[in-house]
Design an enzyme around this catalytic site. Structure first.
Site, PDB file in Angstrom:
ATOM      1  N   ASP A 177       0.840  -1.206   0.000  1.00 48.85           N
ATOM      2  CA  ASP A 177       0.000   0.000   0.000  1.00 48.85           C
ATOM      3  C   ASP A 177       0.868   1.247   0.000  1.00 48.85           C
ATOM      4  O   ASP A 177       0.719   2.147  -0.830  1.00 48.85           O
ATOM      5  CB  ASP A 177      -0.899   0.035   1.236  1.00 48.85           C
ATOM      6  CG  ASP A 177      -1.649  -1.260   1.458  1.00 48.85           C
ATOM      7  OD1 ASP A 177      -1.104  -2.135   2.155  1.00 48.85           O
ATOM      8  OD2 ASP A 177      -2.756  -1.383   0.925  1.00 48.85           O
ATOM      9  N   GLU A 186       1.978  -6.646  -5.177  1.00 50.48           N
ATOM     10  CA  GLU A 186       1.728  -5.810  -6.350  1.00 50.48           C
ATOM     11  C   GLU A 186       2.932  -4.944  -6.686  1.00 50.48           C
ATOM     12  O   GLU A 186       3.389  -4.923  -7.831  1.00 50.48           O
ATOM     13  CB  GLU A 186       0.503  -4.928  -6.063  1.00 50.48           C
ATOM     14  CG  GLU A 186       0.007  -4.143  -7.250  1.00 50.48           C
ATOM     15  CD  GLU A 186      -1.357  -3.536  -7.019  1.00 50.48           C
ATOM     16  OE1 GLU A 186      -2.245  -4.197  -6.457  1.00 50.48           O
ATOM     17  OE2 GLU A 186      -1.541  -2.352  -7.422  1.00 50.48           O
TER      18      GLU A 186
END
Lengths: 377, 188
Positions: free
Chosen positions: A17, A273
């Site tokens: 994040d 990610e």
């Protein structure tokens, strides 16, 4: 046009994040000339990625970005022209109200998770009417036209090519990590989640004919690695040997240094990610540990990516790659496919370079975001 | 309030003071156990259509609509006419019957439910199970009684679906209107 941006990041777990939002914020400032406040609820996680940050400060400016502590309770703040909730985090209610009350309401975007699935382009850019009368737009990163693209800094690929073409630069960087690489060694980085079947992956490397150096950043894999090594708790700076395999534990490094690490290696194990995307820009073979989800929903996403990634790959290699990646993500032993892949790294490297070039043909995510905003304001 | 993922096609939500009928709802898992719902919507007041996306747990206000039992009467281009037990007639456009067009046919006697908003029919729901006759299908394959082998059949209204290979022209079949799938061959 310069606009003010508020990017909100709630750190749930790991560093994806904050990693993604920090990159985006820097790029919006340095390349797009925007004014950005990055709101983070866990500044200690941020400080790991950005060593010059002070986790104790409520506000600080780093690389042109105003980094702010997203505190509870929320302190009233004038909303920005553009507001990004990253990865569907929930904005403070008072902030949402304030967005709607602006003379010109804020443009509100949800920066979604990355996926290669087909439905992503169907949803990208769609409005989501909210109870306060505003529209939130869903912005989906992706690998194809019709999506929001991927984060890629200006000049990244040129810097990568220059580094990979400069042996001395590579050696200097690795020496800075306490590693003296040997020309014949296979260099593998491994940044993953827990891996209960790790032994089945490392034994072939230890028992193989070629020297291998495994570089493992501090993280969730270390307990499994320590168990295989028969060692106590592992720390940055530790190194161990098993047959042909030398294992080095690396410290948590900055984002630019993590890129260089990926650029150095012959094979990169990555996860989630952010590091997953960076490994693709590195144009080197990769092994992806996808974030596990309930009901094994992540396997559909893994398959969707592999379907795209393996399009022009030799059939046997493609099957081996699928088999290896699934085994890695399921915590299973890889079987023969792992050895097959290791024996075809040159072909996989060429493929990785083609894939990188294909991705680079897309406009980068920050540019697409700014274009999206410009069209709606 | 209901979450976005609880809404189904045909249901209506109040979105910022406007009634929107959900013509289509597609659920997809995004990341970290979250999900999104893409909806195709039609504004019941203006007729305007749009596509939107919601987080699966976004709350929306359902609009509870009046419902009435009706039966199909006839087609008066471009409207389909239904009638209630008091012989009141209700007209509805083909686009508002998108989800059930495959099951509408002349002479059908199924008791349906008309859904009303501001005294206007906005959709019609059929019973979960209906019976229709096969107008045409290829001849039955001798020997296959398992029901597992399927073939295409056409109903009287031209709609097509897959049926068991042993079904023949003139046979009556049960259809699940929620999925549009053949269930069984039945006696007339």
């Amino acid at each position: 046009m310069t606009r003010s941006w508020d990017v909100f990041c709630a750190v749930v777990d790991n560093f994806g994040d904050v990693g993604v939002t920090w990159r985006l914020a820097r790029q919006l400032v340095e390349e797009q000339g925007q004014r950005v406040r990055l709101w983070i609820d866990d500044l200690s996680a941020f400080a790991r990625l950005c060593p010059e940050a002070d986790a104790g400060l409520a506000r600080q400016t780093l690389h042109g970005v105003e980094v702010c502590r997203w505190a509870q309770p929320w302190t009233d703040t004038d909303p920005a022209d553009v507001v990004i909730e990253a990865f569907a985090c929930r904005l403070p209610e008072a902030y949402e109200r304030a967005m709607a009350q602006r003379p010109r309401p804020s443009l509100w975007l949800n920066l979604e998770y990355l996926s290669a699935e087909d439905w992503v382009s169907d949803c990208h850019g769609l409005p989501s009417p909210q109870a306060n009368g505003l529209f939130k737009y869903f912005f989906f990163p992706g690998f194809t036209a019709g999506t929001g693209g991927l984060l890629r800094e200006r000049g990244l690929l040129e810097r990568r090519r220059a580094f990979q073409g400069d042996g001395e630069a590579r050696r200097t960087f690795l020496r800075g990590l306490g590693i003296e690489p040997r020309p014949e060694e296979l260099l593998i980085s491994l940044f993953s989640y827990e891996q209960p079947a790790l032994e089945a992956w490392l034994e072939p490397l230890a028992n193989g004919t070629r020297p291998v150096r495994l570089l493992v950043p501090e993280g969730r894999l270390l307990p499994d690695l320590a168990r295989w090594l028969g060692a106590g708790a592992l720390r940055a700076g530790d190194h161990h040997e098993r047959g042909q395999l030398r294992v080095h534990i690396l410290p948590f490094v900055s984002q630019p240094d993590f890129d260089r690490l990926l650029w150095c290696c012959d094979l990169n194990g990555v996860r989630g990610e952010d590091s997953f995307v960076r490994a693709q820009w590195a144009a080197r073979p990769l092994l992806w540990h996808i974030y596990p989800q309930e009901d094994q929903a992540h396997l559909d996403k893994l398959d969707a990516f592999l379907a795209r990634y393996c399009v022009d790959l030799d059939l046997e290699l493609a099957q081996a790659l699928r088999s290896v990646w699934r085994a890695w993500c399921l915590g299973e032993a890889p079987g023969h496919a792992w050895t097959l892949l290791l024996g075809h790294l040159p072909a996989l490297r060429e493929h990785a370079a083609r894939w990188c070039a294909q991705l680079a043909a897309q406009e980068d995510l920050a540019s697409q975001l700014c274009g999206f905003v410009a069209n709606r304001t | 309030m209901k979450t976005a993922q609880e809404f189904r096609a045909g249901q209506v939500a109040n979105i910022n003071g406007q009634p929107w009928v959900i013509q289509k709802a597609e659920f997809n898992k995004s990341g970290r156990n979250a999900a999104v719902v893409k909806m195709k919507l039609k504004n019941l007041l203006t007729g305007a259509g749009t596509e939107t996306v919601f987080k699966a747990d976004d709350k929306l206000e359902p609009i509870i609509l009046e419902r009435k039992e009706v039966t199909y009467s006839y087609f008066a281009d471009p409207l389909y006419v239904f009638m209630d037990s008091e012989f009141n007639q209700y007209e509805i456009e083909k686009s508002d019957l998108e989800g059930v067009m495959a099951f509408i046919e002349d002479g059908m006697t199924d008791v349906c439910e008309a859904v009303f908003y501001n005294d206007r029919v906005i959709s019609v729901e059929l019973p979960t199970t209906i019976v229709r006759q096969i107008a045409y299908t290829e001849p039955a394959v001798r020997g296959d009684t398992s029901g597992k082998v399927m073939k295409t059949a056409r109903l009287n209204n031209g709609a097509e679906l897959q049926v068991s290979a042993f079904c023949e022209i003139g046979d009556f079949i049960e259809i699940d209107t929620r999925t549009g799938e053949y269930k069984a061959r039945v006696k007339a």
